[in-house]
Design an enzyme around this catalytic site. Structure first.
Site, PDB file in Angstrom:
ATOM      1  N   ALA A  83       0.833  -1.352   0.027  1.00 42.37           N
ATOM      2  CA  ALA A  83      -0.045   0.080  -0.071  1.00 42.37           C
ATOM      3  C   ALA A  83       0.814   1.086  -0.062  1.00 42.37           C
ATOM      4  O   ALA A  83       0.973   2.044   0.907  1.00 42.37           O
ATOM      5  CB  ALA A  83      -0.876  -0.082   1.298  1.00 42.37           C
ATOM      6  N   LEU A  84       1.850   1.315  -1.008  1.00 46.83           N
ATOM      7  CA  LEU A  84       3.047   2.233  -0.903  1.00 46.83           C
ATOM      8  C   LEU A  84       2.429   3.659  -1.117  1.00 46.83           C
ATOM      9  O   LEU A  84       1.405   3.772  -1.939  1.00 46.83           O
ATOM     10  CB  LEU A  84       3.981   2.005  -1.969  1.00 46.83           C
ATOM     11  CG  LEU A  84       4.394   0.394  -1.896  1.00 46.83           C
ATOM     12  CD1 LEU A  84       5.480   0.097  -2.910  1.00 46.83           C
ATOM     13  CD2 LEU A  84       5.057   0.236  -0.477  1.00 46.83           C
ATOM     14  N   GLY A  87       5.922   8.235   1.411  1.00 47.82           N
ATOM     15  CA  GLY A  87       6.912   7.911   2.508  1.00 47.82           C
ATOM     16  C   GLY A  87       7.735   6.848   2.162  1.00 47.82           C
ATOM     17  O   GLY A  87       8.912   6.717   2.311  1.00 47.82           O
ATOM     18  N   HIS A  88       7.028   5.585   1.570  1.00 43.61           N
ATOM     19  CA  HIS A  88       7.825   4.439   1.166  1.00 43.61           C
ATOM     20  C   HIS A  88       8.877   4.558   0.213  1.00 43.61           C
ATOM     21  O   HIS A  88       9.961   4.142   0.304  1.00 43.61           O
ATOM     22  CB  HIS A  88       6.819   3.300   0.889  1.00 43.61           C
ATOM     23  CG  HIS A  88       5.780   2.632   1.935  1.00 43.61           C
ATOM     24  ND1 HIS A  88       4.501   3.042   1.885  1.00 43.61           N
ATOM     25  CD2 HIS A  88       6.144   2.113   3.009  1.00 43.61           C
ATOM     26  CE1 HIS A  88       3.943   2.607   2.531  1.00 43.61           C
ATOM     27  NE2 HIS A  88       4.837   1.993   3.495  1.00 43.61           N
ATOM     28  N   GLN A 112       2.015  -9.104  13.722  1.00 49.67           N
ATOM     29  CA  GLN A 112       2.294  -8.064  14.209  1.00 49.67           C
ATOM     30  C   GLN A 112       0.675  -7.070  14.648  1.00 49.67           C
ATOM     31  O   GLN A 112       0.796  -6.080  14.915  1.00 49.67           O
ATOM     32  CB  GLN A 112       3.139  -6.841  13.671  1.00 49.67           C
ATOM     33  CG  GLN A 112       2.751  -6.657  12.210  1.00 49.67           C
ATOM     34  CD  GLN A 112       3.865  -5.833  11.363  1.00 49.67           C
ATOM     35  OE1 GLN A 112       4.813  -6.492  11.219  1.00 49.67           O
ATOM     36  NE2 GLN A 112       3.825  -4.517  11.452  1.00 49.67           N
ATOM     37  N   GLY A 198      11.490   4.146   8.381  1.00 46.75           N
ATOM     38  CA  GLY A 198      11.217   5.620   8.412  1.00 46.75           C
ATOM     39  C   GLY A 198      11.108   6.066   9.794  1.00 46.75           C
ATOM     40  O   GLY A 198      10.698   5.258  10.664  1.00 46.75           O
ATOM     41  N   LYS A 200       9.050   7.846  10.641  1.00 47.58           N
ATOM     42  CA  LYS A 200       7.515   7.932  10.944  1.00 47.58           C
ATOM     43  C   LYS A 200       7.097   7.054  12.124  1.00 47.58           C
ATOM     44  O   LYS A 200       6.446   7.122  13.037  1.00 47.58           O
ATOM     45  CB  LYS A 200       6.928   7.667   9.455  1.00 47.58           C
ATOM     46  CG  LYS A 200       5.309   7.161   9.663  1.00 47.58           C
ATOM     47  CD  LYS A 200       4.465   8.404  10.112  1.00 47.58           C
ATOM     48  CE  LYS A 200       2.976   7.819  10.017  1.00 47.58           C
ATOM     49  NZ  LYS A 200       2.755   6.532  10.935  1.00 47.58           N
ATOM     50  N   ASP A 201       7.777   5.995  11.971  1.00 47.38           N
ATOM     51  CA  ASP A 201       7.522   4.816  13.126  1.00 47.38           C
ATOM     52  C   ASP A 201       8.931   4.874  14.078  1.00 47.38           C
ATOM     53  O   ASP A 201       9.711   3.815  13.883  1.00 47.38           O
ATOM     54  CB  ASP A 201       7.345   3.295  12.609  1.00 47.38           C
ATOM     55  CG  ASP A 201       6.176   3.482  11.669  1.00 47.38           C
ATOM     56  OD1 ASP A 201       5.027   3.487  12.252  1.00 47.38           O
ATOM     57  OD2 ASP A 201       6.428   3.723  10.265  1.00 47.38           O
ATOM     58  N   ARG A 238      -2.623   3.981   6.452  1.00 47.55           N
ATOM     59  CA  ARG A 238      -3.945   3.898   7.116  1.00 47.55           C
ATOM     60  C   ARG A 238      -4.831   5.457   6.745  1.00 47.55           C
ATOM     61  O   ARG A 238      -5.802   5.311   7.359  1.00 47.55           O
ATOM     62  CB  ARG A 238      -3.555   3.610   8.590  1.00 47.55           C
ATOM     63  CG  ARG A 238      -3.162   2.154   8.830  1.00 47.55           C
ATOM     64  CD  ARG A 238      -3.305   1.952  10.462  1.00 47.55           C
ATOM     65  NE  ARG A 238      -3.138   0.592  10.743  1.00 47.55           N
ATOM     66  CZ  ARG A 238      -2.122  -0.102  10.985  1.00 47.55           C
ATOM     67  NH1 ARG A 238      -0.896   0.511  11.197  1.00 47.55           N
ATOM     68  NH2 ARG A 238      -1.931  -1.297  11.064  1.00 47.55           N
TER      69      ARG A 238
HETATM   70  P1  AMP Z   1       4.974   0.017   6.695  1.00 46.00           P
HETATM   71  O1  AMP Z   1       4.411  -0.413   5.414  1.00 46.00           O
HETATM   72  O2  AMP Z   1       3.694   0.831   7.074  1.00 46.00           O
HETATM   73  O3  AMP Z   1       5.364  -1.012   7.484  1.00 46.00           O
HETATM   74  O4  AMP Z   1       6.009   0.900   6.296  1.00 46.00           O
HETATM   75  C1  AMP Z   1       7.152   0.416   5.763  1.00 46.00           C
HETATM   76  C2  AMP Z   1       8.385   1.484   5.947  1.00 46.00           C
HETATM   77  O5  AMP Z   1       7.939   3.021   5.557  1.00 46.00           O
HETATM   78  C3  AMP Z   1       8.423   1.828   7.576  1.00 46.00           C
HETATM   79  O6  AMP Z   1      10.189   1.841   7.646  1.00 46.00           O
HETATM   80  C4  AMP Z   1       7.835   3.019   7.942  1.00 46.00           C
HETATM   81  O7  AMP Z   1       8.293   4.008   9.012  1.00 46.00           O
HETATM   82  C5  AMP Z   1       8.174   3.833   6.534  1.00 46.00           C
HETATM   83  N1  AMP Z   1       7.283   4.862   6.628  1.00 46.00           N
HETATM   84  C6  AMP Z   1       5.964   4.772   6.521  1.00 46.00           C
HETATM   85  N2  AMP Z   1       5.367   6.160   6.325  1.00 46.00           N
HETATM   86  C7  AMP Z   1       6.334   6.787   6.177  1.00 46.00           C
HETATM   87  C8  AMP Z   1       6.304   8.280   5.931  1.00 46.00           C
HETATM   88  N3  AMP Z   1       5.298   9.231   5.875  1.00 46.00           N
HETATM   89  N4  AMP Z   1       7.625   8.917   5.787  1.00 46.00           N
HETATM   90  C9  AMP Z   1       8.734   8.082   5.884  1.00 46.00           C
HETATM   91  N5  AMP Z   1       8.618   6.945   6.106  1.00 46.00           N
HETATM   92  C10 AMP Z   1       7.344   5.886   6.203  1.00 46.00           C
END
Ligand code: AMP
Length: 354
Positions: A83-84, A87-88, A112, A198, A200-201, A238
């Site tokens: 769901a890129l 940020g990704h 998780q 990121g 972000k987390d 989300r």
């Molecule tokens: P996820 O798909 O939510 O597990 O995120 C995968 C990676 O993308 C993780 O390292 C997140 O921290 C990073 N990420 C998600 N949203 C953002 C964002 N807005 N800015 C930077 N990195 C992000």
């Protein structure tokens, strides 16, 4: 996924992305013309990239990564749940710049998610993700299914203590064990030189760094700044769950963080005053249910009583309707400069490494 207003296939552009996007469009055009070997500069070395591979099997991804290692290629790795959004893609862009090959994993990791969380409804737009990654110069996508990643009666987990029981860990007690277990498995299957996570987390980033240090994983963890919407909302898969009123309300997380940053820039050093202000901002938004707002040590994530050490991290989390949102920012009060929230960052490059 970069907001439900986005009816097009891809995310909307944010100022500053123009040049990179132009590059991607050109790359795409060249693929359409069936020129599959395009000159590319990565890791300071100009070379050719071949077509992106989509790999479902864990032996195959291991063999490909090992082959590249034996060819002395530097390898980057970007673990995601798909769901890129931008940020990704900012993680991917940095991985591409710093390595000769990079791999992105797409895996919605069941362990998780707690029962009742959004595992089943998590958005899985696989074709679109592949298209975005192809545009972003990705060399290989690793997209296993759950049976590929977890053997029946799988009974081993990787658990980091301390950091995982705070903040998100207090709200979602099994979450981080699921994260550290899957990331460990992915690091074994994709023996890359560096992996991109990121900010972000932020708590997740710190937990992964701790795990890598404690268990001597031979991989470098590269933090990447948060990419935001133009109104400050951190991009998140989300965000697509939010209806228009909720989407509007969701900027409250950014506003609360920014209120603390502004107070510090004006010389405030009393953490209680900062937290009161953050709470006040949150209370003004009736659709927001605050879980926590905190000013914490950047490494231990322990709440701070006073601003003695700098930088510190401001964290915030809560619910908008049924959607759980998190955000954070760095605050450097000694230098009286704002943390990574003073400007809306697109994907311009990493902040200093930890
Ligand atoms: P996820 O798909 O939510 O597990 O995120 C995968 C990676 O993308 C993780 O390292 C997140 O921290 C990073 N990420 C998600 N949203 C953002 C964002 N807005 N800015 C930077 N990195 C992000």
């Amino acid at each position: 996924m970069a907001g439900r207003n986005n009816s097009a296939n891809k995310f909307p552009l944010v100022k500053g992305d123009f040049e990179r996007n132009k590059f991607h469009k050109n790359l795409h055009k060249s693929i359409r013309l069936k020129i599959l070997l395009t000159p590319f500069t990565r890791g300071g070395i100009t070379q050719t990239t071949s077509k992106m591979q989509i790999i479902k099997n864990s032996n195959d991804i291991y063999n490909i990564t090992q082959k590249w290692r034996q060819e002395n290629q530097q390898i980057g790795f970007v673990p995601t749940m798909g769901a890129l959004h931008e940020g990704h893609i900012s993680l991917c862009n940095i991985a591409r710049q710093e390595n000769q090959k990079y791999i992105t994993s797409i895996f919605v990791n069941p362990t998780q998610f707690a029962p009742g969380e959004d595992y089943d409804k998590y958005f899985r737009p696989f074709e679109r993700d592949c298209e975005l990654l192809r545009d972003a110069g990705c060399d290989a996508i690793f997209a296993p299914d759950a049976a590929q990643m977890y053997e029946e009666q799988s009974s081993t987990k990787v658990s980091v203590s301390g950091l995982t029981s705070l903040w998100e860990g207090a709200v979602r007690p099994t979450h981080f064990d699921g994260v550290t277990t899957i990331v460990s498995k992915l690091f074994h299957l994709v023996p890359a030189h560096r992996a991109y996570f990121g900010e972000k987390d932020y708590q997740q980033l710190k937990i992964i760094q701790r795990m890598v240090r404690d268990l001597n994983f031979p991989i470098e963890i590269i933090p990447v700044p948060t990419v935001r919407e133009s109104d400050g909302l951190a991009k998140s898969s989300r965000n697509a769950y939010l209806n228009p009123a909720e989407r509007q309300a969701a900027t409250v997380l950014y506003q609360a963080l920014q209120s603390a940053v502004k107070l510090v820039a004006d010389g405030e050093k009393d953490i209680k005053v900062l937290l009161d202000e953050m709470h006040k901002v949150c209370e003004k938004e009736p659709l927001f249910q605050l879980d926590y707002a905190a000013i914490v040590d950047t490494e231990t994530l322990q709440p701070l009583m006073c601003l003695e050490k700098s930088p510190v991290r401001a964290l915030i989390a809560g619910y908008i309707g049924r959607t759980h949102l998190i955000d954070n920012c760095g605050i450097n009060f000694n230098a009286m400069r704002l943390g990574n929230i003073d400007s809306i960052k697109t994907s311009n490059g990493p902040e200093p490494r930890y």
